[in-house]
Design an enzyme around this catalytic site. Structure first.
Site: not given
Ligand code: TYD
Length: 138
Positions: A51
């Site tokens: 992302h």
């Molecule tokens: P995500 O951003 O998808 O993880 P990755 O680092 O693999 O891209 O985050 C996983 C899940 O956690 C998503 O549902 C969003 C949630 N999340 C929060 O609620 N708070 C946070 O600070 C972060 C980083 C993620």
């Protein structure tokens, strides 16, 4: 807009003492940390991320183990291997990033300039490319 050349390694101070183990202080970040999260239990060889952010500044640390961060500014890509707890990858807004090739047992420490906001995420690569095209043309 930021490019992959704006992503760089920050070296954190390491305190050496006669104690067992090492201690690192992340007190030289170019932004104020408003949120810390960490990722763990990623199976060996797997990936996370994929992302970009509109506004968020981050610094990503391999607090334990190793992984590679693929950085993409819509024009160029580069890979940064992280495996030192006293080094952080500074990641400004507008950079697509994908964390790959996790060593089993790794811990990603992420230091962030703002609270969590899903509206700050670009999670679709085509959306990211369109955003970059629109802004890079300015
Ligand atoms: P995500 O951003 O998808 O993880 P990755 O680092 O693999 O891209 O985050 C996983 C899940 O956690 C998503 O549902 C969003 C949630 N999340 C929060 O609620 N708070 C946070 O600070 C972060 C980083 C993620």
């Amino acid at each position: 807009m930021n490019t992959i050349d704006d992503c760089h390694i920050i070296h954190f101070p390491r305190l050496s003492s006669d104690r067992n183990g090492n201690l690192t202080v992340a007190d030289n970040l170019p932004f104020t940390v408003k949120r810390v999260y960490y990722i763990y239990d990623v199976p060996g060889g797997e990936s996370r991320g994929e992302h970009a952010h509109y506004e968020l500044f981050q610094t990503i640390v391999a607090a334990s183990g190793s992984f590679t961060v693929i950085l993409d500014d819509g024009t160029h890509r580069k890979r940064v291997f992280l495996n030192k707890p006293y080094e952080g990858l500074f990641l400004p807004p507008g950079i697509w990033h994908h964390l790959v090739d996790f060593a089993s047992g790794s811990v990603v420490l992420s230091l962030n300039s703002a609270p969590y906001d899903e509206n700050d995420y670009m999670r679709d690569y085509e959306q990211f490319i369109e955003y970059r095209r629109g802004n890079d043309a300015d």
